[in-house]
Design a protein around this motif. Structure first.
Motif, mmCIF file in Angstrom:
data_model
loop_
_atom_site.group_PDB
_atom_site.id
_atom_site.type_symbol
_atom_site.label_atom_id
_atom_site.label_comp_id
_atom_site.label_asym_id
_atom_site.label_seq_id
_atom_site.Cartn_x
_atom_site.Cartn_y
_atom_site.Cartn_z
ATOM 1 N N VAL A 11 0.832 -1.294 -0.201
ATOM 2 C CA VAL A 11 -0.254 0.222 -0.233
ATOM 3 C C VAL A 11 1.233 1.157 0.135
ATOM 4 C CG1 VAL A 11 -2.026 0.861 0.970
ATOM 5 C CG2 VAL A 11 -2.117 -0.803 0.956
ATOM 6 N N GLY A 12 0.829 2.101 -0.994
ATOM 7 C CA GLY A 12 1.690 3.140 -1.323
ATOM 8 C C GLY A 12 0.342 4.295 -0.297
ATOM 9 N N GLN A 13 1.305 4.553 0.457
ATOM 10 C CA GLN A 13 1.051 6.019 1.923
ATOM 11 C C GLN A 13 1.257 7.331 1.394
ATOM 12 O OE1 GLN A 13 -1.379 4.751 3.935
ATOM 13 N NE2 GLN A 13 -1.380 3.075 3.714
ATOM 14 N N GLU A 14 1.034 8.162 1.306
ATOM 15 C CA GLU A 14 0.482 9.773 1.546
ATOM 16 C C GLU A 14 1.109 9.636 0.461
ATOM 17 O OE1 GLU A 14 4.498 10.988 4.518
ATOM 18 O OE2 GLU A 14 3.225 10.383 6.296
ATOM 19 N N VAL A 15 0.572 10.008 -0.814
ATOM 20 C CA VAL A 15 0.175 9.735 -2.140
ATOM 21 C C VAL A 15 0.864 10.988 -2.366
ATOM 22 C CG1 VAL A 15 0.035 9.237 -4.367
ATOM 23 C CG2 VAL A 15 -0.202 7.841 -2.053
ATOM 24 N N ARG A 16 1.299 11.714 -3.132
ATOM 25 C CA ARG A 16 1.428 12.929 -3.784
ATOM 26 C C ARG A 16 1.607 13.363 -5.410
ATOM 27 N NH1 ARG A 16 7.207 15.673 -2.389
ATOM 28 N NH2 ARG A 16 8.183 13.882 -3.285
ATOM 29 N N LEU A 17 0.900 13.475 -6.069
ATOM 30 C CA LEU A 17 0.974 14.681 -7.755
ATOM 31 C C LEU A 17 2.177 15.122 -7.846
ATOM 32 C CD1 LEU A 17 -0.715 13.791 -9.802
ATOM 33 C CD2 LEU A 17 -1.782 15.915 -9.430
ATOM 34 N N VAL A 18 2.740 14.417 -9.044
ATOM 35 C CA VAL A 18 3.796 15.712 -9.266
ATOM 36 C C VAL A 18 3.830 15.482 -10.685
ATOM 37 C CG1 VAL A 18 6.123 15.464 -9.197
ATOM 38 C CG2 VAL A 18 5.087 14.419 -7.564
ATOM 39 N N GLU A 19 4.193 16.384 -11.265
ATOM 40 C CA GLU A 19 3.799 16.957 -12.618
ATOM 41 C C GLU A 19 5.626 17.791 -13.404
ATOM 42 O OE1 GLU A 19 1.114 19.961 -15.289
ATOM 43 O OE2 GLU A 19 1.172 19.618 -13.730
ATOM 44 N N GLN A 20 6.262 16.839 -13.954
ATOM 45 C CA GLN A 20 7.148 16.991 -14.583
ATOM 46 C C GLN A 20 7.049 17.826 -15.691
ATOM 47 O OE1 GLN A 20 10.726 16.454 -12.717
ATOM 48 N NE2 GLN A 20 11.139 18.070 -14.613
ATOM 49 N N VAL A 21 8.115 18.869 -16.153
ATOM 50 C CA VAL A 21 7.904 19.839 -17.196
ATOM 51 C C VAL A 21 8.716 18.815 -17.804
ATOM 52 C CG1 VAL A 21 8.110 21.944 -17.881
ATOM 53 C CG2 VAL A 21 6.488 21.544 -15.605
ATOM 54 N N THR A 22 8.135 18.628 -19.167
ATOM 55 C CA THR A 22 9.650 18.420 -20.135
ATOM 56 C C THR A 22 10.015 19.303 -21.168
ATOM 57 O OG1 THR A 22 7.721 17.054 -21.887
ATOM 58 C CG2 THR A 22 8.296 15.719 -19.622
ATOM 59 N N GLY A 23 9.234 20.499 -21.515
ATOM 60 C CA GLY A 23 9.719 21.439 -22.495
ATOM 61 C C GLY A 23 8.462 22.053 -22.739
ATOM 62 N N PRO A 57 4.090 7.880 -4.145
ATOM 63 C CA PRO A 57 3.801 7.534 -2.871
ATOM 64 C C PRO A 57 5.431 8.204 -1.687
ATOM 65 C CG PRO A 57 3.078 6.037 -3.614
ATOM 66 C CD PRO A 57 3.896 6.572 -4.038
ATOM 67 N N SER A 58 5.008 8.145 -0.624
ATOM 68 C CA SER A 58 6.380 9.179 0.428
ATOM 69 C C SER A 58 6.922 7.751 1.056
ATOM 70 C CB SER A 58 5.901 9.682 1.327
ATOM 71 O OG SER A 58 5.069 9.414 2.564
ATOM 72 N N ARG A 59 5.984 6.453 1.122
ATOM 73 C CA ARG A 59 6.523 5.572 1.624
ATOM 74 C C ARG A 59 5.895 3.810 1.268
ATOM 75 N NH1 ARG A 59 3.643 6.747 6.670
ATOM 76 N NH2 ARG A 59 1.742 5.576 6.799
ATOM 77 N N TYR A 60 6.395 2.756 1.371
ATOM 78 C CA TYR A 60 5.319 1.358 0.743
ATOM 79 C C TYR A 60 5.158 0.927 2.109
ATOM 80 C CZ TYR A 60 6.400 3.407 -3.764
ATOM 81 O OH TYR A 60 6.326 4.301 -4.861
ATOM 82 N N ASP A 61 3.803 0.457 2.325
ATOM 83 C CA ASP A 61 3.684 -0.421 3.884
ATOM 84 C C ASP A 61 2.934 -1.544 2.852
ATOM 85 O OD1 ASP A 61 3.320 1.678 5.175
ATOM 86 O OD2 ASP A 61 1.683 2.397 5.853
#
Length: 170
Positions: free
Chosen positions: A38-50, A128-132
């Motif tokens: 289970v992935g805990q403390e999930v955040r959405l990351v948007e990586q700019v590619t160009g 996620p910041s950690r995996y349980d």
């Protein structure tokens, strides 16, 4: 697996470490159908590619329109009773070209309508910041896997002081 019966067995900072722990359980004969990661403390990351200019938006639109156009042309070509293979391929080619042209025009139109508000391309992903590792019964076999931090420290199952982590994503 019943949600209320789950118990956190170990936490990891990287998914491959949690997978390694479950693989260890599988190698030891543990019923892994009773385990979940289970992935805990999930955040959405948007990586700019160009940067996205007029040419890039037209190219992206053309690529988005080419495949549906080819599929629609191929399906209509297969409905031909006389020679479905030749007409299917020919109409798929026409559909690819027509779909690419329409997609390029729509891509340019959408880019112009935004007026420079979002003139960049990006890729979004969840991190996620950690995996349980959770299971529905007590697991003693994880005591042999290094790198985890146990949820139940009173049992003495986890004695690792050097948890590892994956390198940061680009």
């Amino acid at each position: 697996m019943n949600e209320q019966a789950r118990r956190t067995i170990a936490s990891y900072t990287a998914c491959h470490e949690a997978e390694r722990a479950v693989d260890h359980l599988s190698d030891q004969g543990f019923p892994v159908d009773r385990v979940a990661i289970v992935g805990q403390e999930v955040r959405l990351v948007e990586q700019v590619t160009g940067r996205m200019g007029h040419g890039g938006s037209a190219l992206h639109g053309a690529a988005s329109g080419a495949l549906p156009g080819a599929l629609i042309g191929w399906i209509f070509g297969l409905l031909n009773w006389l020679d479905p293979v030749v007409s299917g391929l020919l109409l798929a080619l026409y559909g690819l070209v027509f779909g690419a042209l329409i997609g390029a025009l729509l891509g340019l139109l959408v880019h112009a309508a935004q007026r420079g508000r979002r003139d960049f391309a990006s890729v979004s992903f969840m991190q996620p910041s950690r995996y349980d590792v959770v299971a529905d019964e007590t697991v003693r076999l994880l005591a042999e896997v290094p790198g985890g931090t146990g949820a139940d420290t009173s049992s003495g199952a986890w004695k690792s002081s050097h948890p590892r982590s994956c390198p940061a994503l680009p």
